[in-house]
Design an enzyme around this catalytic site. Structure first.
Site, PDB file in Angstrom:
ATOM      1  N   GLU A   1       0.779  -1.134  -0.062  1.00 50.84           N
ATOM      2  CA  GLU A   1       0.086  -0.109  -0.068  1.00 50.84           C
ATOM      3  C   GLU A   1       1.025   1.536   0.105  1.00 50.84           C
ATOM      4  O   GLU A   1       0.559   2.429  -0.750  1.00 50.84           O
ATOM      5  CB  GLU A   1      -0.915  -0.095   1.192  1.00 50.84           C
ATOM      6  CG  GLU A   1      -2.120  -1.001   1.070  1.00 50.84           C
ATOM      7  CD  GLU A   1      -1.710  -2.276   1.727  1.00 50.84           C
ATOM      8  OE1 GLU A   1      -0.511  -2.629   1.985  1.00 50.84           O
ATOM      9  OE2 GLU A   1      -2.706  -3.220   1.812  1.00 50.84           O
TER      10      GLU A   1
ATOM     11  N   PHE B   1     -11.523  -7.429  14.034  1.00 52.33           N
ATOM     12  CA  PHE B   1     -10.449  -7.743  12.865  1.00 52.33           C
ATOM     13  C   PHE B   1     -10.187  -6.777  12.193  1.00 52.33           C
ATOM     14  O   PHE B   1     -11.014  -6.246  11.202  1.00 52.33           O
ATOM     15  CB  PHE B   1     -10.816  -8.881  12.297  1.00 52.33           C
ATOM     16  CG  PHE B   1      -9.854  -9.616  11.411  1.00 52.33           C
ATOM     17  CD1 PHE B   1      -8.562  -9.829  11.790  1.00 52.33           C
ATOM     18  CD2 PHE B   1     -10.010  -9.803   9.891  1.00 52.33           C
ATOM     19  CE1 PHE B   1      -7.648 -10.366  10.932  1.00 52.33           C
ATOM     20  CE2 PHE B   1      -9.305 -10.036   9.157  1.00 52.33           C
ATOM     21  CZ  PHE B   1      -8.025 -10.363   9.654  1.00 52.33           C
ATOM     22  N   GLN B   2      -8.886  -6.498  11.909  1.00 50.57           N
ATOM     23  CA  GLN B   2      -8.327  -5.366  11.028  1.00 50.57           C
ATOM     24  C   GLN B   2      -9.179  -4.031  11.241  1.00 50.57           C
ATOM     25  O   GLN B   2      -9.129  -3.295  10.260  1.00 50.57           O
ATOM     26  CB  GLN B   2      -8.598  -5.669   9.490  1.00 50.57           C
ATOM     27  CG  GLN B   2      -7.666  -7.087   9.251  1.00 50.57           C
ATOM     28  CD  GLN B   2      -7.696  -7.350   7.855  1.00 50.57           C
ATOM     29  OE1 GLN B   2      -8.647  -7.067   6.896  1.00 50.57           O
ATOM     30  NE2 GLN B   2      -6.355  -7.860   7.424  1.00 50.57           N
TER      31      GLN B   2
ATOM     32  N   LYS C   1     -17.404  -0.747   6.073  1.00 52.06           N
ATOM     33  CA  LYS C   1     -17.817  -1.802   5.041  1.00 52.06           C
ATOM     34  C   LYS C   1     -19.416  -1.753   4.990  1.00 52.06           C
ATOM     35  O   LYS C   1     -19.975  -1.812   3.817  1.00 52.06           O
ATOM     36  CB  LYS C   1     -17.567  -3.117   5.486  1.00 52.06           C
ATOM     37  CG  LYS C   1     -17.960  -4.270   4.489  1.00 52.06           C
ATOM     38  CD  LYS C   1     -17.307  -5.847   4.684  1.00 52.06           C
ATOM     39  CE  LYS C   1     -17.341  -6.573   3.848  1.00 52.06           C
ATOM     40  NZ  LYS C   1     -16.879  -7.936   4.006  1.00 52.06           N
TER      41      LYS C   1
ATOM     42  N   MET D   1      24.069   8.107   3.142  1.00 52.95           N
ATOM     43  CA  MET D   1      23.941   9.414   3.975  1.00 52.95           C
ATOM     44  C   MET D   1      23.995   9.450   5.531  1.00 52.95           C
ATOM     45  O   MET D   1      24.709  10.235   5.916  1.00 52.95           O
ATOM     46  CB  MET D   1      22.544   9.983   3.666  1.00 52.95           C
ATOM     47  CG  MET D   1      22.386  11.585   4.057  1.00 52.95           C
ATOM     48  SD  MET D   1      23.645  12.568   3.444  1.00 52.95           S
ATOM     49  CE  MET D   1      22.731  13.295   2.148  1.00 52.95           C
TER      50      MET D   1
END
Ligand code: TPP
Length: 579
Positions: free
Chosen positions: A69, A131-132, A181, A492
């Site tokens: 993502e 969940f999630q 949802k 760096m």
């Protein structure tokens, strides 16, 4: 069997007739209404209704399936920065949203217009550690222009409308729309909203005539003026106005990293980039100036160094579209809040025919600084110097490539040794400094500009953060070129350890790495390697000519440093010009 969507529909609103559109349908309609034809995303449970709908709309909206993502958001950023259009992302709840946060924060810092749609657990599960489930609105609040948790499907068209308006208006930035949802499943009346009134709507303020006249009076009378120009010049499309104004008054111009390309680097009035790794002349000019005209900039600490001694003799005129930027780090003596292009046009129409005696002695001084400390590096017969790679890239692409970068030494060498001549030609992670930005940003830019040669210049460290997006480039035939400046170190960080930590190289050795040519080949991508200076030209030329996606692994000198350097928090005059 009843489809899951229908179950969710009924649960969401059992009384609403089935012929009304679902939230997911309304979302897609609203996106299409905004002119969206491209979405970068990754599916999951909470966005299944939306993906189902997206599939039906695939002739109008193309979805690009990424491999992480973060990559989706950087692609949307690359797409947005290459074109000025709003980039769009769709990800699922929980880990989908958290993986997107780095990109969202990056877009926020670099004022990039994107709309990120995240799935959320159904409303009745919010707050139950479902969940999630993650509090996306809470997590993203400090790094978005605005975010929404959509509670009713019927609100979606107005929210989408407003989100796009917010993303692109004023100082552009990211907007998040979090959709539970059950909301994407619920049915409601769809009304196409052509006339939404935005509570946040900001009409571009008219430029204050008196202030503009006073600013021009100060500029015309200054003895040692400098124009300090940033990403706002690019975002506002003010490049031509800036060029006209600078030429009219023969003013020296120094762009920030985000401003590169906003003023042609090869122009005689251009002093090169200022700040930590900017040119000696640009930093000295700012340090000695009596009037600093800051246009579309935010006085980032990588530019100012020690604030107390930044431009100590200068009055400061600050022009910015975001009032929050005015006075945030440096208090201006004169401030103009507004679109920098409009302000410059006002300046142009206000310049009096009589000017001061000219800036000859100021330019003499600047030319002396330029001659005494030009950007330079020492060559080598047996090691490839990273600066020479960028010079070669510039030569081979005739200065025309669109370049994206990761973050680190290679990024600074690109800024120093690839003279950008047009806006949107360099797409880099300026504010957040996000390693892994380069490849996905290049993919998004290439998608937006199909005829453009796009080269991602990356470090061997940063490339390993998002190299899985090579699969995305292959899947959609987006033939970007990836140039890895492979020094076997987190370069760096190693440089800072060498210079400020007594050469204690703590956890920067990344020489245990994949064979990048084989890695490329594993993705079905052409891989090239250069190890000796004598091969550089030939191999790079072949790689750039290659039609498909290409990875060029350039093994460069391991312990080269970026100079000049103003140590963090130091005065510009404490600049270290060489090893
Ligand atoms: C995501 C992330 N983690 C850590 C850092 C801190 N950091 C800045 S530059 C750098 C080294 C980058 O190494 P590499 O990608 O190999 O590029 P190089 O400096 O060698 O050109 C690191 C670790 C960062 N900018 N971004």
């Amino acid at each position: 069997m009843i489809a899951q969507q229908e179950i969710d529909n009924r649960a969401a609103n059992p009384t609403v007739p089935a012929e009304m559109p679902t939230g997911a349908e309304m979302l897609i309609q609203a996106l299409a209404h905004e002119g969206v034809d491209t979405i970068f995303g990754y599916p999951g449970g909470a966005v299944l209704h939306i993906y189902d709908e997206l599939w039906r709309a695939r002739d109008r909206i193309t979805h690009y399936l990424v491999r992480h993502e973060q990559g989706a958001v950087h692609m949307a950023e690359g797409y947005a920065r290459a074109t000025g259009r709003v980039g769009v992302v769709l990800v699922t709840s929980g880990p989908g949203a958290t993986n997107a946060v780095t990109g969202i924060a990056n877009a926020y810092m670099d004022s990039t217009p994107i709309v990120v749609i995240t799935g959320q657990v159904p409303k009745h599960l919010i707050g139950t550690d479902a969940f999630q489930e993650v509090d996306t609105v809470g997590i993203t609040r400090p790094c978005v222009k605005h975010n929404y948790l959509v509670r009713e499907a019927r609100d979606l068209p107005a929210i989408v409308r407003e989100a796009f308006h917010l993303a692109r208006s004023g100082r552009p930035g990211p907007v998040v729309i979090d959709i539970p949802k059950d909301v994407s499943a619920a049915r409601a009346n769809y009304s196409r909203l052509d006339h939404v009134s935005f509570p946040f709507a900001t009409r571009p303020a008219r430029v204050d005539e008196d202030l503009a006249r006073e600013a021009v009076r100060q500029i015309v009378n200054a003895k040692r003026p400098v124009l300090y120009v940033g990403g706002g010049i690019v975002n506002s499309g003010a490049v031509d106005s800036l060029l006209s104004f600078a030429e009219l008054l023969q003013l020296p111009v120094t762009p920030t990293l985000m401003g590169l390309g906003g003023f042609p680097s090869s122009h005689p009035l251009c002093l090169g980039m200022l700040g930590m790794h900017g040119t000696y002349a640009a930093n000295m000019a700012v340090a000695e100036s009596d009037l600093l005209v800051a246009l579309g900039v935010r006085f980032d600490d990588r530019v100012t160094g020690k604030l107390a001694t930044f431009a100590p003799h200068a009055r400061v005129i600050h022009v910015d579209i975001d009032p929050a930027n005015i006075g945030k780090n440096v208090t201006p003596t004169l401030a103009l809040t507004g679109d920098v292009g409009q302000v410059l046009n006002k300046f142009l129409s206000t310049v009096p025919p009589q000017r001061n005696e000219g800036l000859a002695s100021w330019w003499d001084q600047i030319r002396k600084w330029q001659l005494s400390q030009p950007l330079r590096f020492s060559g080598s017969q047996n090691q490839i110097k990273p600066q020479s790679v960028i010079r070669e890239l510039h030569r081979l692409t005739e200065g025309e490539a669109l370049i994206t970068t990761d973050v680190g030494q290679h990024q600074m060498w690109v800024a120093q040794f690839y003279p950008f001549t047009r806006p949107r030609q360099l797409i880099t992670s300026g504010g957040l400094g996000t390693m892994g930005f380069g490849l996905p940003a290049a993919i998004g830019a290439r998608l937006a500009l199909p005829d453009q040669l796009v080269v991602a210049v990356v470090g061997d460290g940063g490339f390993q953060m998002t190299n899985q997006e090579l699969a995305t480039a292959v899947q959609y035939d987006l033939p970007v070129k990836v140039l890895i400046m492979n020094n076997g170190y987190l370069g760096m960080v190693r440089q800072w350890q060498e210079m400020f930590y007594d050469r204690t190289y703590s956890e920067v050795d990344i020489s245990v790495a994949p064979d990048f040519v084989k890695l490329a080949e594993a993705y079905g991508v052409a891989g090239f390697r250069v190890e000796r200076p004598a091969e550089l030209h030939e191999v790079m030329e072949a790689a750039l000519r290659h039609k498909g996606v290409g990875v060029i692994d350039v093994v460069v000198a391991k312990e080269e440093n970026v100079f000049p350097m103003v140590p963090a928090g130091a005065d510009a005059r404490e600049m270290i010009t060489h090893a």
